[in-house]
Scaffold this active site. Sequence first.
Site, mmCIF file in Angstrom:
data_model
loop_
_atom_site.group_PDB
_atom_site.id
_atom_site.type_symbol
_atom_site.label_atom_id
_atom_site.label_comp_id
_atom_site.label_asym_id
_atom_site.label_seq_id
_atom_site.Cartn_x
_atom_site.Cartn_y
_atom_site.Cartn_z
ATOM 1 N N ALA A 1 0.690 -1.256 -0.088
ATOM 2 C CA ALA A 1 -0.087 -0.078 -0.055
ATOM 3 C C ALA A 1 1.085 1.262 0.099
ATOM 4 O O ALA A 1 0.566 2.155 -0.989
ATOM 5 C CB ALA A 1 -0.952 -0.101 1.091
ATOM 6 N N ARG B 1 -5.198 -0.270 -9.270
ATOM 7 C CA ARG B 1 -5.808 -1.163 -8.185
ATOM 8 C C ARG B 1 -6.472 -0.474 -7.289
ATOM 9 O O ARG B 1 -6.283 0.676 -6.880
ATOM 10 C CB ARG B 1 -4.353 -1.654 -7.498
ATOM 11 N N ASP C 1 -3.987 -2.713 3.819
ATOM 12 C CA ASP C 1 -4.027 -1.876 2.637
ATOM 13 C C ASP C 1 -5.119 -0.677 2.788
ATOM 14 O O ASP C 1 -5.074 0.272 2.204
ATOM 15 C CB ASP C 1 -4.594 -2.784 1.275
ATOM 16 N N ASN D 1 -6.549 -6.455 4.221
ATOM 17 C CA ASN D 1 -4.974 -6.856 3.943
ATOM 18 C C ASN D 1 -5.057 -8.165 2.926
ATOM 19 O O ASN D 1 -6.275 -8.719 2.788
ATOM 20 C CB ASN D 1 -4.006 -7.207 5.178
ATOM 21 N N LYS D 2 -3.866 -8.542 2.555
ATOM 22 C CA LYS D 2 -3.793 -9.854 1.627
ATOM 23 C C LYS D 2 -4.802 -10.845 1.981
ATOM 24 O O LYS D 2 -4.790 -11.364 3.177
ATOM 25 C CB LYS D 2 -2.232 -10.170 1.668
HETATM 26 O O1 MRU Z 1 -1.003 -7.541 -3.361
HETATM 27 P P1 MRU Z 1 0.093 -6.551 -2.810
HETATM 28 O O2 MRU Z 1 1.430 -7.324 -2.880
HETATM 29 O O3 MRU Z 1 0.238 -5.390 -2.951
HETATM 30 O O4 MRU Z 1 -0.484 -6.828 -1.229
HETATM 31 C C1 MRU Z 1 0.266 -6.260 -0.087
HETATM 32 C C2 MRU Z 1 -0.218 -6.349 1.104
HETATM 33 O O5 MRU Z 1 -1.243 -7.003 1.352
HETATM 34 C C3 MRU Z 1 0.673 -5.747 2.366
HETATM 35 O O6 MRU Z 1 0.260 -6.433 3.438
HETATM 36 C C4 MRU Z 1 -0.009 -4.451 2.570
HETATM 37 O O7 MRU Z 1 -0.226 -3.611 1.307
HETATM 38 C C5 MRU Z 1 0.657 -3.661 3.751
HETATM 39 S S1 MRU Z 1 2.240 -3.223 2.852
HETATM 40 C C6 MRU Z 1 3.116 -2.331 4.005
#
Ligand code: MRU
Length: 358
Positions: free
Chosen positions: A57, A98, A246, A256-257
């Site tokens: 993020a 995104r 995110d 989050n992911k």
């Molecule tokens: O799909 P991504 O790799 O962008 O997903 C990232 C995540 O889910 C992270 O945990 C989140 O962005 C926090 S990053 C400090």
Amino acid sequence: MSETTLIADTLPRAVEWENGELFLLDQTQLPQATVMEKQETAEQVWDSIRVLKVRGAPAIGVAGAYGLCVAMKDKTNLSLDEFIAEMDKQAAYLDSSRPTAVNLGWGLRRMVRVAKASGADSAESLFKVLVDEAVAIHEEDKKLCRGMGDNGAPLIREGMGILTHCNAGSLATSELGTATAPMYVAHSKGVNFRVYADETRPLLQGARLTSWELQKSGIDVTLITDNMAAHIMSQGLIDMVIVGTDRVAANGDVANKIGTMGVAILAKHFGIPFYVACPSSTIDMEMPSGAGIPIEEREDDEVTNFGARRTAPEGIKVRNPAFDVTPNEMVAGLITEKGIVTAPYTENLKKLFGGHND
Ligand code: MRU
């Protein structure tokens, strides 16, 4: 924080702005190759964000802000009004790459707002305002990481086991990461602890990125597949979970992911505190709860293939949501640059971030 150089300072940067040019570390090539790719057009930046060359993020917030500079750099011959109209268009375009991480839209809206309020009287001077603001967002992100590191490090005690999911590390930000910032700060103070990194299917950010950067930094890291987390917890090896996010809604729900909510449910079962590291740029005070957070759905082949090899039958139905939302009641605390926020989140986030995160 002590002035000791943290090892994460020496890792390759996800985003670099050098002599008016934007370079992004192509994270799809890690850990095999470390390649900085020059970004020549808005379309290239859009694609780099979309295909996860730059991801995480805070990093996409910074990349989007510089991306607007890339988009506008050859437009300084336009009239002021034409430049502003084009800037609005390019900001909306970059924001469409995104949907889930609020940092992207946050950074772009801030760029446009500051540019419009600057009183600049030509396209050329407005362009300079944009570059200065992108640099400011980038520099601020480094400070946010340090703040989360200082506030979260005291949670990490000698001998602890910490589980993390995806990559909320240096590679996902401008410097120390979010979830990893407390780890880097504790490590620099000589605290010994173990980290378990979930591999993070389908795109393996944990295996390719988190285990790479922690290993390079000399932190004791063990890679596990996502479905091993329950077993590892049941063995008493995990004392705390720290993940990134995110977008945090005003009530403390955490996007989050994909897979993060499962980790939170497991942590609750085993009585393990589940912390989320979250800079103010990731808090969306306009979003009342996690129910409204847009969840990105990605292409089927990320699920049907493992790397280059197809692992599922042709024609199979697939779902590929890239994020999930962990309910606020499962969160032990939000580690922010202003301190650790605990429940009740609606009240406490409002107190600390004053109703907005600009
Ligand atoms: O799909 P991504 O790799 O962008 O997903 C990232 C995540 O889910 C992270 O945990 C989140 O962005 C926090 S990053 C400090």
